[in-house]
Design a protein around this motif. Structure first.
Motif, mmCIF file in Angstrom:
data_model
loop_
_atom_site.group_PDB
_atom_site.id
_atom_site.type_symbol
_atom_site.label_atom_id
_atom_site.label_comp_id
_atom_site.label_asym_id
_atom_site.label_seq_id
_atom_site.Cartn_x
_atom_site.Cartn_y
_atom_site.Cartn_z
ATOM 1 N N ILE A 309 0.832 -1.179 0.217
ATOM 2 C CA ILE A 309 0.175 -0.036 -0.127
ATOM 3 C C ILE A 309 0.848 1.521 -0.054
ATOM 4 O O ILE A 309 0.550 2.116 -0.933
ATOM 5 N N ASN A 310 1.691 1.266 0.802
ATOM 6 C CA ASN A 310 2.953 2.512 0.978
ATOM 7 C C ASN A 310 3.526 2.603 -0.236
ATOM 8 O O ASN A 310 3.671 3.660 -0.773
ATOM 9 N N LYS A 311 4.203 1.465 -0.996
ATOM 10 C CA LYS A 311 4.748 1.830 -2.068
ATOM 11 C C LYS A 311 4.241 1.862 -3.437
ATOM 12 O O LYS A 311 4.654 2.589 -4.130
ATOM 13 N N TYR A 312 3.005 1.171 -3.489
ATOM 14 C CA TYR A 312 2.394 1.149 -4.955
ATOM 15 C C TYR A 312 0.657 1.732 -4.924
ATOM 16 O O TYR A 312 0.423 1.888 -6.096
ATOM 17 N N ALA A 313 0.161 1.842 -3.915
ATOM 18 C CA ALA A 313 -1.149 2.290 -4.136
ATOM 19 C C ALA A 313 -0.905 3.766 -4.571
ATOM 20 O O ALA A 313 -0.603 5.000 -3.986
ATOM 21 N N PHE A 314 -1.663 4.002 -5.813
ATOM 22 C CA PHE A 314 -1.717 5.235 -6.565
ATOM 23 C C PHE A 314 -2.240 6.453 -5.900
ATOM 24 O O PHE A 314 -3.686 6.058 -5.149
ATOM 25 N N SER A 315 -1.717 7.623 -5.629
ATOM 26 C CA SER A 315 -2.345 8.489 -4.753
ATOM 27 C C SER A 315 -2.945 9.665 -5.467
ATOM 28 O O SER A 315 -2.480 10.040 -6.537
ATOM 29 N N GLY A 316 -4.070 10.044 -4.915
ATOM 30 C CA GLY A 316 -4.732 11.313 -5.409
ATOM 31 C C GLY A 316 -4.260 12.608 -4.856
ATOM 32 O O GLY A 316 -4.746 13.724 -4.912
ATOM 33 N N GLY A 317 -3.177 12.313 -3.965
ATOM 34 C CA GLY A 317 -2.556 13.881 -3.437
ATOM 35 C C GLY A 317 -1.759 14.776 -4.089
ATOM 36 O O GLY A 317 -1.599 14.299 -5.065
ATOM 37 N N GLN A 318 -1.383 15.804 -3.742
ATOM 38 C CA GLN A 318 -0.598 16.580 -4.330
ATOM 39 C C GLN A 318 0.982 16.445 -4.090
ATOM 40 O O GLN A 318 1.152 15.374 -3.288
ATOM 41 N N ALA A 319 1.683 17.077 -4.759
ATOM 42 C CA ALA A 319 3.314 16.867 -4.718
ATOM 43 C C ALA A 319 4.237 16.997 -3.454
ATOM 44 O O ALA A 319 4.724 16.466 -3.000
ATOM 45 N N SER A 320 3.388 18.107 -2.472
ATOM 46 C CA SER A 320 4.136 18.506 -1.332
ATOM 47 C C SER A 320 2.826 18.587 -0.395
ATOM 48 O O SER A 320 1.598 18.739 -0.769
ATOM 49 N N ILE A 321 3.510 18.448 0.996
ATOM 50 C CA ILE A 321 2.133 18.404 2.036
ATOM 51 C C ILE A 321 1.812 19.858 1.959
ATOM 52 O O ILE A 321 0.255 19.991 2.158
ATOM 53 N N GLN A 322 2.598 21.217 1.820
ATOM 54 C CA GLN A 322 1.986 22.379 1.736
ATOM 55 C C GLN A 322 0.763 22.363 0.626
ATOM 56 O O GLN A 322 -0.327 22.889 0.868
ATOM 57 N N GLY A 365 -0.373 9.724 3.634
ATOM 58 C CA GLY A 365 0.039 8.728 4.259
ATOM 59 C C GLY A 365 -1.007 8.348 5.264
ATOM 60 O O GLY A 365 -1.051 7.192 5.672
ATOM 61 N N GLU A 366 -1.467 9.577 5.854
ATOM 62 C CA GLU A 366 -2.716 8.904 6.905
ATOM 63 C C GLU A 366 -3.856 7.986 6.318
ATOM 64 O O GLU A 366 -4.381 7.308 7.236
ATOM 65 N N LEU A 367 -4.310 8.479 5.142
ATOM 66 C CA LEU A 367 -5.266 7.618 4.429
ATOM 67 C C LEU A 367 -4.808 6.248 4.122
ATOM 68 O O LEU A 367 -5.384 5.362 4.352
ATOM 69 N N LYS A 368 -3.427 6.192 3.634
ATOM 70 C CA LYS A 368 -2.910 4.882 3.624
ATOM 71 C C LYS A 368 -2.788 3.794 4.747
ATOM 72 O O LYS A 368 -3.009 2.703 5.038
ATOM 73 N N LYS A 369 -2.687 4.655 6.057
ATOM 74 C CA LYS A 369 -2.599 3.991 7.231
ATOM 75 C C LYS A 369 -3.894 3.596 7.659
ATOM 76 O O LYS A 369 -4.050 2.368 7.896
ATOM 77 N N VAL A 370 -4.953 4.132 7.456
ATOM 78 C CA VAL A 370 -6.311 3.604 7.523
ATOM 79 C C VAL A 370 -6.621 2.368 6.638
ATOM 80 O O VAL A 370 -7.047 1.370 7.107
ATOM 81 N N LEU A 371 -6.121 2.449 5.520
ATOM 82 C CA LEU A 371 -6.616 1.379 4.757
ATOM 83 C C LEU A 371 -5.694 0.339 5.003
ATOM 84 O O LEU A 371 -6.045 -0.962 4.980
ATOM 85 N N ILE A 372 -4.465 0.222 5.261
ATOM 86 C CA ILE A 372 -3.446 -0.814 5.658
ATOM 87 C C ILE A 372 -4.077 -1.475 6.872
ATOM 88 O O ILE A 372 -3.982 -2.805 6.738
ATOM 89 N N GLU A 373 -4.729 -0.496 7.959
ATOM 90 C CA GLU A 373 -5.287 -1.474 8.868
ATOM 91 C C GLU A 373 -6.467 -2.465 8.657
ATOM 92 O O GLU A 373 -6.808 -3.527 8.991
ATOM 93 N N VAL A 374 -7.410 -1.627 7.732
ATOM 94 C CA VAL A 374 -8.619 -2.463 7.185
ATOM 95 C C VAL A 374 -8.139 -3.684 6.472
ATOM 96 O O VAL A 374 -8.759 -4.647 6.730
ATOM 97 N N LEU A 375 -7.225 -3.635 5.698
ATOM 98 C CA LEU A 375 -6.840 -4.796 4.856
ATOM 99 C C LEU A 375 -6.155 -5.800 5.522
ATOM 100 O O LEU A 375 -6.343 -6.919 5.417
ATOM 101 N N GLN A 376 -5.379 -5.312 6.540
ATOM 102 C CA GLN A 376 -4.649 -6.271 7.355
ATOM 103 C C GLN A 376 -5.732 -7.227 8.392
ATOM 104 O O GLN A 376 -5.547 -8.130 8.502
ATOM 105 N N GLU A 377 -6.499 -6.350 8.793
ATOM 106 C CA GLU A 377 -7.669 -6.932 9.625
ATOM 107 C C GLU A 377 -8.343 -8.062 8.622
ATOM 108 O O GLU A 377 -8.804 -9.283 9.111
ATOM 109 N N LEU A 378 -8.953 -7.545 7.482
ATOM 110 C CA LEU A 378 -9.781 -8.331 6.463
ATOM 111 C C LEU A 378 -8.681 -9.706 6.093
ATOM 112 O O LEU A 378 -9.495 -10.735 6.141
ATOM 113 N N VAL A 379 -7.570 -9.619 5.786
ATOM 114 C CA VAL A 379 -6.873 -10.721 5.186
ATOM 115 C C VAL A 379 -6.392 -11.640 6.274
ATOM 116 O O VAL A 379 -6.473 -12.873 6.387
ATOM 117 N N SER A 380 -6.137 -10.974 7.530
ATOM 118 C CA SER A 380 -5.905 -11.787 8.633
ATOM 119 C C SER A 380 -6.942 -12.742 9.274
ATOM 120 O O SER A 380 -6.923 -13.944 9.212
#
Length: 407
Positions: A309-322, A365-380
């Protein structure tokens, strides 16, 4: 011949312009970052939208809360779903039919979609279910041995059973193992094959002169479970309609089936179509079991899920945090958000995530963190259920037998 907008002639799936989506049973591709234009696809396929009126009726007829995939438009299109609800209202029987092409030993989370909704439908309507494993299709389309396919079928069966189906109401079969045992299934298969000309098969499925003749015959195999008389040990001689939950790329098979059914004296299968589960790299294609980086697999560890998720999930975010704080993210193309539409149960939480990400209050990064937790629970949880699926349980599901239901 056939329903309006549903004849067996060539399917105008792709149109003529260069920017059109490509959708058929083997290829799904879009040039848009938001993926397939499903409104156009409904028009091209001649199906009907699952609209608010139908959803309201669905809730009233069942007396149960709608599945999140119906609420969120994941299942967005149908054929004759109204008639299935009428059957149920009138106390008349129907059954469910879905399937899986066993192309790889490890299934990915996208492969769960038809099974999760079918399990819910089985529970809500309390009806029998047949699940077809098309190992013959994979033998014809891919370079894989029959011995290897037998192993893949067994592993896929474990994943399907782990979705929680009721063994008393579910028959799971592989084409190689079952069809030779059932003359009625084979007879229906040949009846369908006789009704479809080679030109029609080429027009629907795009077969070429160099394709094996087995490919031309295969659509009749996938059509046959749509007819209750193909399973005399379950339905006897009754002519019972079926409902097929599937991704919309499978619709050409059932357009053909619905055209043939009345000529054979059978009822047309009804369908519920889902959108495609996108690849991690973006919504332009659906996930591929042959590309381990395009998917989160049901065999992945929590660490692997996090990394993918962190490496490959395509992001709809902007180039910088600002810049992201100022402009916000685009949920329409962000894969982490799109995956949460499938797997996050809480509607209010999903809507809050959408607002926060769109406004820039939530970072990628915060959005990906939510997804990671959801998928980890689903797959587990899936892996835990799968460990209890023994060879004996698989045999129980795959044994031709009378199912426990009351019509």
């Amino acid at each position: 011949m056939g329903d309006a907008g549903e004849s067996m002639g060539r399917l105008e799936i792709n149109g003529d312009s260069e920017d059109c989506d490509i959708v058929d049973p083997w290829t799904v591709a879009s040039k848009s970052e938001t993926g397939i234009d499903y409104d156009k696809l409904i028009k091209r396929f001649g199906s009907s939208q699952i609209d608010g009126e139908l959803l309201e009726r669905f809730g009233k007829v069942t007396g149960k809360p709608l599945h999140r995939w119906l609420r969120r438009g994941i299942f967005f299109s149908h054929r004759d779903l109204h008639q299935i609800l009428t059957q149920y209202e009138q106390g008349k029987p129907f059954y469910l039919y879905t399937g899986r092409g066993p192309s790889s030993e490890a299934m990915h989370v996208g492969h769960l979609v038809p099974f999760i909704i079918t399990k819910w439908l089985q529970d809500v309507f309390d009806v029998p279910l047949v699940i077809q494993l098309t190992d013959d299709e994979k033998y014809l389309w891919r370079d894989v041995s029959m011995d290897n396919l037998a192993h893949i079928v067994k592993e896929n069966a474990k994943d399907i059973i782990a979705c929680g189906f009721d063994v008393e109401k579910t028959f799971l079969f592989s084409d190689f193992q079952f069809i030779g045992q059932c003359p009625e299934f084979y007879s229906n298969m040949i009846r369908v094959a006789k009704c479809v000309s080679f030109n029609q098969a080429k027009g629907i499925f795009g077969f070429g002169d160099s394709d094996p003749i087995g490919k031309i015959m295969f659509p009749a195999v996938q059509a046959t479970p749509s007819f209750s008389s193909s399973f005399p040990f379950i339905f006897g001689s009754a002519n019972v309609p079926c409902l097929v939950p599937c991704a919309i790329d499978q619709d050409p098979y059932f357009r053909m089936t619905r055209d043939v059914a009345p000529r054979l004296g059978y009822q047309k299968p009804a369908l519920m179509h889902s959108v495609f589960f996108p690849a991690l790299q973006g919504a332009r294609t659906k996930m591929s079991a042959s590309d381990p980086q395009s998917s989160v697999f049901l065999t992945d560890t929590p660490k692997q899920i996090k990394s993918k998720i962190n490496k490959y999930a395509f992001s709809g975010g902007q180039a910088s945090i600002q810049e992201h704080r100022e402009k916000g993210g685009n949920c329409d193309v962000d894969i982490s958000y799109q995956y949460l539409r499938f797997f996050l149960e809480d509607d209010e939480k999903l809507e809050q995530i959408r607002k926060d990400y769109t406004s820039g209050a939530m970072l990628t990064g915060e959005l990906k963190k939510v997804l990671i937790e959801v998928l980890q629970e689903l797959v587990s949880k899936h892996q835990e259920r799968r460990t209890s699926v023994t060879d004996h349980i698989i045999q129980q599901f795959m044994q031709p037998r009378k199912l426990n239901f009351s019509f």
